[in-house]
Design a protein around this motif. Structure first.
Motif, PDB file in Angstrom:
ATOM      1  N   ILE A  70      34.263 -16.970  93.395  1.00 50.60           N
ATOM      2  CA  ILE A  70      34.237 -18.515  93.959  1.00 50.60           C
ATOM      3  C   ILE A  70      35.254 -19.218  93.847  1.00 50.60           C
ATOM      4  N   VAL A  93      25.811 -23.407 100.963  1.00 52.35           N
ATOM      5  CA  VAL A  93      24.861 -22.512 100.205  1.00 52.35           C
ATOM      6  C   VAL A  93      24.070 -23.288  99.320  1.00 52.35           C
ATOM      7  N   ARG A 109      30.515 -22.059 102.169  1.00 51.48           N
ATOM      8  CA  ARG A 109      31.214 -20.904 102.734  1.00 51.48           C
ATOM      9  C   ARG A 109      32.348 -21.293 103.410  1.00 51.48           C
ATOM     10  N   LEU A 115      33.193 -17.842  99.254  1.00 49.89           N
ATOM     11  CA  LEU A 115      32.135 -19.059  98.586  1.00 49.89           C
ATOM     12  C   LEU A 115      33.321 -20.027  97.782  1.00 49.89           C
TER      13      LEU A 115
END
Length: 132
Positions: A70, A93, A109, A115
């Motif tokens: 992430i 998300v 995203r 992410l």
């Protein structure tokens, strides 16, 4: 040792660099046609073409296949960023949510499916962690 950068490998450097310029407000520095950097205050986001992996004599990084990392950006106002990113980010998300550890978080995203978390400390304890 100093943590310097995170590099994302992509099949379209221009598309991804433009997305992150718009999402973060940081202007990309183009070091080569297949390599750009967005220099942040604490870390640099590097974006490299899949072609750059050949320079390392390795094919270990595969564009658009990440589902474990992430990319996180500390922002002032998560809810304001959510309003701004709606329509820019290909997929939201998680709408702004306050997490159990005290951060308010927005997950989305990028165009390659990576992410991204825009977050801000929302509790006194979380703010104290980032005041160091």
């Amino acid at each position: 040792m100093r943590f310097a950068s995170v590099r994302v490998i992509t099949s379209d450097v221009a598309r991804l660099a433009e997305f992150y310029e718009r999402a973060t407000g940081i202007e990309a520095r183009w070091l080569a046609e297949q390599f750009a950097e967005l220099p942040g205050e604490s870390c640099t986001l590097a974006i490299g073409s899949a072609q750059t992996m050949a320079l390392f004599s390795a094919g270990a990084a595969v564009p658009e296949s990440n589902r474990t990392v992430i990319l996180e950006f500390l922002v002032e106002d998560v809810d304001r960023e959510y309003d701004r990113l709606t329509g820019l980010a290909p997929e939201i998300v998680q709408k702004p949510t306050t997490m159990p550890w005290g951060n308010r978080s927005l997950l989305f995203r990028d165009p390659d499916g990576n992410l991204v978390n825009f977050f801000a400390p929302a509790t006194d304890e979380a703010r104290a962690r980032f005041a160091r």
